[in-house]
Design a protein around this motif. Structure first.
Motif, mmCIF file in Angstrom:
data_model
loop_
_atom_site.group_PDB
_atom_site.id
_atom_site.type_symbol
_atom_site.label_atom_id
_atom_site.label_comp_id
_atom_site.label_asym_id
_atom_site.label_seq_id
_atom_site.Cartn_x
_atom_site.Cartn_y
_atom_site.Cartn_z
ATOM 1 N N ARG A 17 -11.557 13.872 -1.288
ATOM 2 C CA ARG A 17 -11.557 14.790 -0.145
ATOM 3 C C ARG A 17 -11.499 14.010 1.171
ATOM 4 N N GLY A 18 -10.371 13.378 1.396
ATOM 5 C CA GLY A 18 -10.206 12.599 2.626
ATOM 6 C C GLY A 18 -10.722 11.183 2.456
ATOM 7 N N ALA A 19 -10.231 10.293 3.314
ATOM 8 C CA ALA A 19 -10.689 8.901 3.276
ATOM 9 C C ALA A 19 -12.190 8.826 3.570
ATOM 10 N N ASP A 20 -12.705 9.796 4.317
ATOM 11 C CA ASP A 20 -14.150 9.817 4.575
ATOM 12 C C ASP A 20 -14.946 9.892 3.276
ATOM 13 N N GLU A 21 -14.427 10.636 2.293
ATOM 14 C CA GLU A 21 -15.146 10.682 1.021
ATOM 15 C C GLU A 21 -15.030 9.342 0.290
ATOM 16 N N ASN A 72 -6.986 -1.148 13.271
ATOM 17 C CA ASN A 72 -8.359 -0.740 13.573
ATOM 18 C C ASN A 72 -8.387 0.481 14.501
ATOM 19 N N ASN A 73 -9.240 1.432 14.155
ATOM 20 C CA ASN A 73 -9.530 2.571 15.018
ATOM 21 C C ASN A 73 -10.831 2.227 15.756
ATOM 22 N N PRO A 74 -10.884 2.231 17.083
ATOM 23 C CA PRO A 74 -9.909 2.770 18.040
ATOM 24 C C PRO A 74 -9.052 1.737 18.758
ATOM 25 N N VAL A 78 -10.565 -2.110 2.604
ATOM 26 C CA VAL A 78 -9.636 -2.169 3.737
ATOM 27 C C VAL A 78 -9.184 -0.739 4.037
ATOM 28 N N ASP A 79 -9.568 -0.268 5.213
ATOM 29 C CA ASP A 79 -9.264 1.114 5.611
ATOM 30 C C ASP A 79 -7.872 1.145 6.228
ATOM 31 N N GLU A 80 -6.925 1.699 5.463
ATOM 32 C CA GLU A 80 -5.523 1.769 5.919
ATOM 33 C C GLU A 80 -5.134 3.192 6.304
ATOM 34 N N ALA A 81 -6.013 3.890 7.023
ATOM 35 C CA ALA A 81 -5.728 5.275 7.404
ATOM 36 C C ALA A 81 -4.436 5.409 8.218
ATOM 37 N N TYR A 82 -4.073 4.335 8.930
ATOM 38 C CA TYR A 82 -2.893 4.393 9.817
ATOM 39 C C TYR A 82 -1.748 3.525 9.323
ATOM 40 N N ILE A 83 -1.774 3.145 8.053
ATOM 41 C CA ILE A 83 -0.822 2.139 7.571
ATOM 42 C C ILE A 83 0.630 2.626 7.623
ATOM 43 N N ARG A 113 -6.873 5.291 1.973
ATOM 44 C CA ARG A 113 -5.676 5.930 2.514
ATOM 45 C C ARG A 113 -5.967 7.412 2.777
ATOM 46 N N THR A 114 -5.096 8.055 3.527
ATOM 47 C CA THR A 114 -5.307 9.466 3.841
ATOM 48 C C THR A 114 -3.996 10.197 4.101
ATOM 49 N N LEU A 115 -4.016 11.511 3.905
ATOM 50 C CA LEU A 115 -2.885 12.352 4.324
ATOM 51 C C LEU A 115 -3.117 12.934 5.712
ATOM 52 N N SER A 116 -4.233 12.543 6.371
ATOM 53 C CA SER A 116 -4.618 13.198 7.627
ATOM 54 C C SER A 116 -3.815 12.748 8.846
ATOM 55 N N LYS A 117 -3.200 11.599 8.804
ATOM 56 C CA LYS A 117 -2.595 11.054 10.013
ATOM 57 C C LYS A 117 -1.072 11.191 9.955
ATOM 58 N N ALA A 118 -0.364 10.215 9.392
ATOM 59 C CA ALA A 118 1.106 10.285 9.402
ATOM 60 C C ALA A 118 1.645 11.466 8.593
ATOM 61 N N LEU A 168 -6.030 19.469 5.509
ATOM 62 C CA LEU A 168 -5.986 19.586 4.045
ATOM 63 C C LEU A 168 -7.199 18.932 3.396
ATOM 64 N N ARG A 169 -7.700 17.864 4.015
ATOM 65 C CA ARG A 169 -8.782 17.040 3.465
ATOM 66 C C ARG A 169 -8.362 16.397 2.150
ATOM 67 N N CYS A 170 -7.484 15.433 2.241
ATOM 68 C CA CYS A 170 -7.030 14.725 1.049
ATOM 69 C C CYS A 170 -6.836 13.251 1.378
HETATM 70 C C1 LIG Z 1 -9.149 9.417 10.367
HETATM 71 C C2 LIG Z 1 -9.754 8.252 9.706
HETATM 72 C C3 LIG Z 1 -10.365 8.348 8.449
HETATM 73 C C4 LIG Z 1 -10.655 9.667 7.793
HETATM 74 O O1 LIG Z 1 -9.599 10.221 7.181
HETATM 75 P P1 LIG Z 1 -9.787 11.597 6.394
HETATM 76 O O2 LIG Z 1 -8.849 11.417 5.252
HETATM 77 O O3 LIG Z 1 -9.352 12.667 7.339
HETATM 78 O O4 LIG Z 1 -11.198 11.728 5.962
HETATM 79 C C5 LIG Z 1 -10.810 7.198 7.842
HETATM 80 N N1 LIG Z 1 -10.721 6.017 8.453
HETATM 81 C C6 LIG Z 1 -10.173 5.888 9.670
HETATM 82 C C7 LIG Z 1 -10.095 4.557 10.301
HETATM 83 C C8 LIG Z 1 -9.698 7.012 10.349
HETATM 84 O O5 LIG Z 1 -9.231 6.886 11.579
#
Ligand SMILES: *Cc1c(COP(=O)(O)O)cnc(C)c1O
Length: 386
Positions: A87-91, A161-163, A188-193, A215-220, A226-228
């Motif tokens: 349920r999202g990269a947060d999970e 890196n965020n931000p 390694v958090d690749e949310a924006y890869i 990884r996440t479907l939330s960004k690109a 959706l929370r995936c």
């Molecule tokens: C947005 C973000 C997440 C969370 O992504 P979700 O899939 O929406 O939970 C995780 N890590 C970073 C660095 C983010 O910016």
């Protein structure tokens, strides 16, 4: 806030102490605002549309929907057994802590300024969140990290890196993986890869059993609602996470839409979005550099820009009042005066520029009139705008 009776019967005092102390993650949604230009959560500005193909809501969903896993593995260039969907990269962040860290004993380590959920998740579980500040160039301070690894089970590295928007030097990630081998997991958090696909470390999984990639479907993929999200790792690590994940983490509609987003057509739409965002980011960056109130724009490999302003809080407030909601990073260590701007549509970027252009910079900001006698009265001086 409403008054609560503060006697010993309060349910708050029954909560775990670390939960009582916890400040929840200040998500963009929680912070509110009354905007029409939302540039504070790194979302994609336009909504893709989907139709549900499955209507079997009487049945429980698959725990790990096979088609989603198959398609994500193919997209990421890994084997299906190296993918966990959740349920999202947060999970993913949370599952790793739950699986690897003993509260009150083990620690996680991360390098501010960075994403806020590593600390919030650790606090929630009563796990120590240890920090090693990033260096001035926002790269890892490897010697300091090595010094701090005692008792650390999990290291989070966010790249880009965020931000701050920068990539972490791949040689440094490799060094970290070598130092932690057999001792700790490196996540390694690749949310924006997707905005810099060549930088992924997914190809390193064969070398490192203790590497996890978020990884996440939330960004690109434009699917924050959706929370995936996904964890990529070797099968052994995935098996450990499978022990602690909820029995049905993804609802049927989520799995349905995720599979569509990962189709050939979905992937090419995502790549077009990335190209548009990258274009707008380059344009916005040039425009920001010409604004008096902007001191510095940092380079970015992602869908946001971090900039340092001469008077960040009044800039933030001024745009907020015009319905343009940015993310204030001023309180993060090392980021005084900084605001983060998500790349929106070209019109939204234009709105930001139009709002920033008239704001004064340090050079043009109001100077106290030269006072050498009583002919200048204090009253008029105090009416100068601040
Ligand atoms: C947005 C973000 C997440 C969370 O992504 P979700 O899939 O929406 O939970 C995780 N890590 C970073 C660095 C983010 O910016």
């Amino acid at each position: 806030m409403r008054e609560t009776t503060n006697n010993s019967a309060s349910v708050t005092t029954l909560a775990r102490e670390n939960v009582q102390r916890l400040t929840p993650y200040q998500s963009a949604r929680r912070l509110g605002g009354n905007g029409d230009v939302w540039l504070n959560a790194n979302e994609y500005p336009l909504a893709p549309t989907f139709e549900l193909t499955a209507q079997t809501f009487n049945r429980y969903p698959e725990c790990q929907p096979v088609e989603v896993i198959r398609r994500y593995a193919a997209y990421a260039g890994v084997q299906p057994e190296q993918v966990l969907v959740c349920r999202g990269a947060d999970e993913s962040i949370e599952l790793l802590i739950r699986a690897f860290c003993v509260p009150g004993k083990d620690a996680i380590l991360y390098c501010p300024p960075t994403y806020g959920m590593y600390s919030v998740s650790a606090e929630t579980f009563g796990v120590e969140g240890r920090t090693v500040m990033a260096k001035e160039d926002w790269q890892l301070d490897l010697p300091a990290i090595e010094q701090a690894l005692d008792g650390v089970k999990l290291v989070y590295v966010c790249s880009p890196n965020n931000p701050t928007g920068n990539l972490i030097n791949p040689d440094d990630i490799r060094s970290l993986l070598e130092t932690t081998r057999g001792k700790a997991i490196v996540a390694v958090d690749e949310a924006y890869i997707e905005f810099c696909p060549q930088a992924t470390v997914a190809g390193w999984l064969k070398d490192y059993p203790h590497l996890a990639i978020l990884r996440t479907l939330s960004k690109a993929f434009a699917l924050a609602g959706l929370r995936c999200g996904f964890t990529l790792a070797n099968a052994e690590l995935i098996e450990v996470l499978m022990k602690v994940i909820a029995p049905y983490p993804l609802s049927t509609p989520v799995a349905d839409i995720a599979a569509q987003a990962l189709s050939e057509q979905g992937l090419s739409a995502m790549r077009q979005r990335v190209a548009d965002v990258t274009n707008n980011r380059q344009w916005l960056r040039q425009q920001l550099e010409q604004c008096d109130c902007v001191e510095q724009v940092f380079s970015s490999e992602s869908n946001y820009l971090l900039a340092r302003f001469t008077a960040a809080s009044s800039v933030f407030k001024s745009l907020w009042d015009q319905g343009i909601i940015l993310r204030d990073q001023n309180k993060q260590p090392g980021l005084s005066g900084c605001l983060r701007i998500t790349i929106g549509t070209r019109q939204e970027c234009q709105r930001v520029v139009d709002a920033l252009r008239p704001l004064p910079g340090a050079k043009s900001s109001v100077r106290v009139p030269f006072v050498n006698d009583s002919s200048v009265n204090n009253n008029s001086a105090s009416k100068e705008p601040m």
